[in-house]
Write an enzyme that holds these catalytic residues in place. Structure first.
Site: not given
Length: 239
Positions: A9-11, A14
């Site tokens: 995941f990008d944080c 997102t």
């Protein structure tokens, strides 16, 4: 979606609503302008200075980099700012809110996948954000760890080393992100399958993310994390 063993995941953008955090953190500075800017104009200016500074100083920790961005914005806009204001903005990442669906969906996905963060922040800032996400990630990769910022190849090479240490191959991994510039495009170039969480689907422009000419080419596209979870649940239900 049931084919994968790990979700990376990008944080920010997102899982964490960085546009809300950025807009709130710059509101006092922008209020000093004689002619008001729109929210998107503020976000776009921030994106431009942030990406420039990340290229100039790839090893600068993100909290420090945000201080520089704040000062550069004040200079561009011709308004005064204090050192303390810039310092406070650099430390504000932990105050940025999570999207309402982030914590619950991550807790669901944790039952089925290894979860890995690959984010353009410093470690202290992510620790503060992680408290809002309510899940223990199996691995965390930050720009501070790597010494560079996405979309640099170094960040994804580092990610692949981390995945390998978990016994997970590239073909078993799905990368999930909002930004084509930072994540989807470079991840696809490395052969990762990708899922676009299109948070700005009701808005025009790119907001706090550097714009790209083409729409992301991805395997999955949703407008929320909740939609992603529903798609996974439906696959399980239908065998």
């Amino acid at each position: 979606m049931t084919e994968f063993k790990a979700l990376t995941f990008d944080c920010y953008g997102t899982l964490i609503d960085w546009e809300a955090g950025i807009a709130a953190g710059l509101s006092a500075l922008a209020a000093r302008l004689p002619t008001p800017l729109t929210r998107d104009q503020i976000l776009e200016a921030h994106a431009r200075h942030e990406s420039d500074q990340q290229r100039l100083t790839p090893d600068m920790p993100y909290d420090r980099l945000l201080q520089v961005v704040y000062e550069r914005l004040a200079q561009e806009w011709g308004v005064a700012c204090t050192r303390d204001e810039a310092l406070a903005y650099g430390k504000s990442v932990g105050d940025w809110p999570a999207f309402p669906d982030s914590a619950s969906t991550l807790q669901y996905l944790k039952k089925y996948f290894k979860l890995v963060i690959v984010s353009n922040v410093d470690n202290a800032s992510f620790r503060a954000s992680n408290e809002k996400l309510g899940v223990a990630f199996d691995a965390i990769v930050t720009a501070e760890d790597v010494g560079s910022y996405k979309p640099s190849r170094r960040n994804f090479e580092y990610l692949f080393d981390v995945l390998s240490s978990l016994g997970i191959g590239k073909e078993e991994t799905l990368h999930i992100a909002d930004s084509n510039y930072h994540d989807l495009q470079p991840a696809a170039e490395f052969g990762l399958r990708c899922c676009w969480i299109f948070r700005r689907f009701e808005q025009r422009g790119f907001g706090a993310t550097v714009g790209t000419r083409a729409e992301p080419s991805v395997d999955f596209k949703f407008t929320s994390m909740a939609q992603l979870v529903k798609a996974h649940h439906d696959e399980l239900a239908h065998g």
